[in-house]
Design a protein around this motif. Structure first.
Motif, short mmCIF file in Angstrom:
data_model
loop_
_atom_site.label_atom_id
_atom_site.label_comp_id
_atom_site.label_asym_id
_atom_site.label_seq_id
_atom_site.Cartn_x
_atom_site.Cartn_y
_atom_site.Cartn_z
N VAL A 224 12.53 26.94 2.48
CA VAL A 224 12.12 26.29 3.72
C VAL A 224 11.94 27.30 4.84
O VAL A 224 10.93 27.29 5.56
N SER A 225 12.92 28.19 5.01
CA SER A 225 12.84 29.18 6.10
C SER A 225 11.64 30.12 5.91
O SER A 225 10.94 30.43 6.88
N LYS A 226 11.41 30.53 4.68
CA LYS A 226 10.26 31.41 4.40
C LYS A 226 8.95 30.71 4.68
O LYS A 226 8.03 31.28 5.29
N TYR A 227 8.85 29.46 4.25
CA TYR A 227 7.62 28.70 4.44
C TYR A 227 7.32 28.49 5.92
O TYR A 227 6.19 28.72 6.39
N LEU A 228 8.33 28.06 6.69
CA LEU A 228 8.12 27.82 8.11
C LEU A 228 7.76 29.10 8.85
O LEU A 228 6.91 29.08 9.75
N THR A 229 8.37 30.20 8.46
CA THR A 229 8.05 31.49 9.09
C THR A 229 6.62 31.89 8.78
O THR A 229 5.88 32.35 9.66
N GLU A 230 6.21 31.73 7.53
CA GLU A 230 4.84 32.08 7.13
C GLU A 230 3.80 31.24 7.86
O GLU A 230 2.72 31.72 8.19
N LYS A 231 4.14 29.98 8.13
CA LYS A 231 3.21 29.08 8.81
C LYS A 231 3.35 29.16 10.33
O LYS A 231 2.74 28.37 11.06
N GLN A 232 4.15 30.12 10.79
CA GLN A 232 4.38 30.34 12.21
C GLN A 232 4.94 29.10 12.91
O GLN A 232 4.60 28.79 14.05
N LEU A 233 5.80 28.40 12.20
CA LEU A 233 6.53 27.28 12.77
C LEU A 233 7.94 27.74 13.13
O LEU A 233 8.47 28.65 12.49
N PRO A 234 8.56 27.14 14.14
CA PRO A 234 9.90 27.59 14.54
C PRO A 234 10.94 27.27 13.47
O PRO A 234 10.88 26.20 12.84
N TYR A 235 11.85 28.19 13.26
CA TYR A 235 13.02 27.96 12.41
C TYR A 235 14.21 28.37 13.27
O TYR A 235 14.60 29.52 13.30
N GLN A 236 14.74 27.39 14.00
CA GLN A 236 15.68 27.68 15.08
C GLN A 236 17.11 27.86 14.57
O GLN A 236 17.64 27.02 13.86
N GLU A 237 17.72 28.95 15.00
CA GLU A 237 19.09 29.26 14.65
C GLU A 237 19.79 29.86 15.86
O GLU A 237 19.18 30.57 16.65
N ASP A 238 21.06 29.54 16.00
CA ASP A 238 21.84 30.11 17.10
C ASP A 238 23.31 30.07 16.70
O ASP A 238 23.71 29.26 15.85
N SER A 239 24.12 30.91 17.33
CA SER A 239 25.54 30.96 16.97
C SER A 239 26.31 29.86 17.69
O SER A 239 25.89 29.33 18.72
#
Length: 369
Positions: A325-340
């Protein structure tokens, strides 16, 4: 695998914002540009769905459900030694029993109720309903019907849509930030059954009676065991122990529920983006945390984006599909939001008025509405 679940289908699984493919006679497709753009947007979620579906089909029962069921079983197996340790007069053993029961209670009432509400514990609908009542009502002291409706039909179907699934249920604007973030959550075990009773208003007598009986059964069982197995000499001491065990993870529980949605883009009920844009913009992952991963589950901590895209997956399957999922969203230039966790806590503490008191502003995602 059984027949294709509702969430796999191309209509997006509800909420009216899914990915219904246009027919050949659709005017937009005949008109060219706009139609092709719509199909491209719609195909993003379908393409990702096929990738995830392939992984699920190739996974064993242990990966799909077994591991998470084993974690829940282990939590129940921890309860007998916890009750016995609480009978000890030695502070170390008593404290160990208190901690063991608190952790077991968190696993059962957070991870268990969450998976049960999504029907992720069994492929059988009948067993799914049984586990929902058992975990949500008996263990969680809440109404199964109200819990499933609020979480599945509102929060998931309308994630971050103002007035529908915008997490406003977690806002208590009249409380100061320190009280809300660090003290008020300790009252969750007391508030939960009271809210459950309020949610039953207007429902059938049979549902009201069942819920009251199941909630009472869960609460009284723990009280009876503390008196008769752990040897507590007064009702007050037993009730105090119940409160401590049930409130042990209340603070991070409230934090997790607000950190992952509030403060992210909000959408209008009449102008919301396609599902894949709604979930990628309105959901955030927290980093891996050994304690919370086990007690709350991956789908509530470090795989929350995956969980909102594919809500029927178990915690372990969310973790397994996370790289895809993270790879796909990154490739499609969609946000994959993460924070501590600490970063979000700092944000909410210093922007409490803006995020938790005032009404959220609606975000316009230009080009993807």
């Amino acid at each position: 695998m059984q027949s294709v679940p509702e969430e796999w289908r191309e209509d997006g699984g509800g909420g009216g914002d899914g990915m219904i493919m246009r027919s050949r006679g659709d005017p937009d497709r005949k008109n060219g540009g706009r139609g092709r753009e719509e199909v491209e947007k719609e195909s993003l979620m379908m393409e990702l769905t096929r990738l995830v579906q392939k992984m699920v089909k190739e996974s064993s029962w242990w990966e799909r459900r077994g591991l998470d069921c084993s974690i829940l079983a282990a939590a129940f197996l921890c309860l007998p030694p916890a009750f016995l340790l609480l009978a000890s007069s030695q502070l170390l053993w008593f404290s160990s029993g208190l901690l063991l029961m608190g952790v077991a209670h968190a696993v059962i009432t957070v991870k268990g109720t969450h998976l049960a509400s999504h029907g992720a514990l069994s492929e059988s609908q009948a067993w799914g309903k049984f586990w929902a009542v058992f975990f949500i009502e008996v263990c969680g002291s809440f109404s199964a019907q109200a819990g499933v409706h609020g979480h599945i039909k509102m929060h998931h179907a309308h994630t971050n849509v103002v007035g529908l699934g915008d997490s406003s249920v977690w806002k208590v604007p009249f409380l100061p930030r320190t009280v809300y973030l660090f003290l008020a959550p300790l009252a969750v075990p007391v508030i939960t059954p009271l809210v459950a009773l309020a949610q039953l208003k207007g429902h059938s007598l049979a549902l009201v009676v069942r819920t009251v009986l199941m909630v009472t059964l869960g609460l009284y069982s723990q009280y009876w065991l503390l008196i008769n197995v752990s040897g507590f000499r007064s009702a007050f001491s037993a009730l105090l122990c119940m409160l401590v065990c049930r409130a042990m993870f209340s603070v991070p529980y409230i934090h997790v529920n607000i950190f992952q949605h509030i403060g992210l883009p909000m959408f209008s009920p009449t102008r919301r983006p396609k599902r894949i844009y709604q979930m990628t913009h309105g959901v955030l992952n927290l980093p891996r945390n050994l304690l919370l991963d086990w007690t709350f589950g991956h789908s509530l901590i470090n795989c929350h984006v995956e969980h909102h895209l594919f809500p029927f997956l178990s915690d372990n399957m969310c973790l397994k599909v996370k790289p895809v999922v993270s790879k796909y969203l990154t490739e499609k230039q969609l946000p994959y939001q993460e924070d501590s966790y600490l970063s979000r806590l700092h944000l909410f503490f210093h922007k409490y008025q803006e995020l938790m008191v005032f009404a959220p502003s609606i975000t316009e995602l230009v080009g993807v509405q």
